[in-house]
Design an enzyme around this catalytic site. Structure first.
Site, PDB file in Angstrom:
ATOM      1  N   TYR A   1     -49.145 -17.540 -47.584  1.00 25.39           N
ATOM      2  CA  TYR A   1     -50.410 -17.753 -46.878  1.00 25.39           C
ATOM      3  C   TYR A   1     -50.424 -19.126 -46.208  1.00 25.39           C
ATOM      4  CZ  TYR A   1     -52.507 -13.580 -48.898  1.00 25.39           C
ATOM      5  OH  TYR A   1     -52.800 -12.274 -49.222  1.00 25.39           O
TER       6      TYR A   1
ATOM      7  N   CYS B   1     -54.325  -5.621 -51.564  1.00 26.38           N
ATOM      8  CA  CYS B   1     -54.407  -7.047 -51.907  1.00 26.38           C
ATOM      9  C   CYS B   1     -53.419  -7.407 -53.012  1.00 26.38           C
ATOM     10  CB  CYS B   1     -55.828  -7.368 -52.362  1.00 26.38           C
ATOM     11  SG  CYS B   1     -56.028  -9.023 -53.052  1.00 26.38           S
TER      12      CYS B   1
END
Length: 324
Positions: free
Chosen positions: A194, A63
């Site tokens: 994103y 992450c």
């Protein structure tokens, strides 16, 4: 972090849920940073004391948001002060899991899923189970998962425990400019990839794509005549940008359709990224296999087959960067 928006939100741009457990771990009863009001700190957030050995940082290497905390903890020399738990790169809808540890159990917290620590704190916790998270080891309760404040406070609040030659990640003489740079990096690059990947329509994707590469062009120009984002020294701004750049060619270029060009085709940014990668505290926190497994396996809306690509060739990260 667990991204709750999906590729099938037709017509909608990606919006990140930024509601986190707002608790702070502070050296005193009040924050040490005089600019915190401008940073958006919650003055009513519960306060926990700085105490070596009391907390465990849970941060998956896969992450980018958690990767920041791992890097900052290493740069500041807090390894013996705050322990580190490393969940595996893939997870189901419930939680990040400690499937890299023997028997799938975190050796300090004694739990299989990070979700357990969230439920210990808030039994009916309904938001995403995100990393990074700081967990109190005795109670096995999550203290905070507010990722921008976690790294901020590791610097400002744990200073008494930094190694003697720890870098000044928030230099006072350029802090206001650095805040502006970090804001643009977050909205346009960290979150921008994103926005491309989870776009719900052609229109929202193209708008996100233009915003992302406008920002990358700005960074390419900025880094042409300076070694780091704020000058000659590494700051928090570099940590925040680096974790996205490290994932750009392996994941974002193809998986998120950020494909105008590769990072390796932008000379200043590519040299800058390699410079940081080869700096102690950065490259050893990057696991490209885990990164690819996370994105290509977990994001089933984007990659329903779950096939993880073999490429790209990542050997270039260790080539000379020429930015000394």
């Amino acid at each position: 972090m667990a991204d709750t928006a999906t590729y099938t939100d037709k017509g909608k741009p990606f919006e990140r849920d930024m509601n986190y457990l707002p608790d702070r771990i502070l050296a005193g009863s009040t924050p040490a940073d005089p600019l915190e009001a401008e940073y958006g700190a919650n003055p009513d957030a519960p306060v926990w004391p700085v105490e070596p050995g009391r907390y465990r940082l849970v941060a998956a290497k896969a992450c980018p948001w958690a990767n920041r905390a791992i890097i900052v903890r290493t740069l500041l020399g807090l390894e013996d002060v705050i322990s580190l738990g490393l969940p595996g790169p893939t997870h189901d809808a419930r939680s990040w899991a400690f499937d890299l540890d023997p028997d799938g159990v975190d050796p300090v917290l004694g739990i299989e899923l990070l979700q357990e620590a969230y439920f210990n704190r808030v039994p009916d916790y309904e938001r995403g189970i995100t990393v990074p998270a700081i967990v109190e080891t005795d109670t096995k309760k999550v203290v905070t998962n507010d990722f921008p404040w976690i790294t901020h406070d590791l610097f400002f609040e744990w200073r008494d425990h930094h190694r003697p030659d720890a870098p000044d990640l928030w230099p006072e003489d350029c802090r206001e400019e650095m805040e502006s740079v970090m804001k643009r990096v977050f909205t346009e690059v960290n979150n921008g990839v994103y926005r491309c990947g989870f776009a719900g329509s052609q229109e929202t994707y193209e708008a996100a794509y233009e915003r992302l590469f406008d920002a990358l062009d700005w960074l390419e120009e900025r880094l042409t005549d300076r070694r780091y984002l704020m000058g000659d020294s590494i700051t928090e701004a570099d940590v925040r940008l680096f974790t996205t750049l490290a994932r750009f060619d392996p994941v974002y270029h193809g998986h998120f359709k950020c494909n105008r060009n590769k990072l390796s085709e932008m000379p200043a940014l590519w040299g800058y990224a390699r410079d940081l990668f080869q700096t102690p505290g950065f490259g050893e926190t990057i696991d490209f296999d885990q990164i690819k497994q996370h994105y290509y396996v977990v994001h089933t809306d984007i990659n329903p087959t779950g096939i993880v690509p073999q490429g790209p060739d990542l050997s270039g990260w260790l080539t000379p960067h020429g930015r000394g």
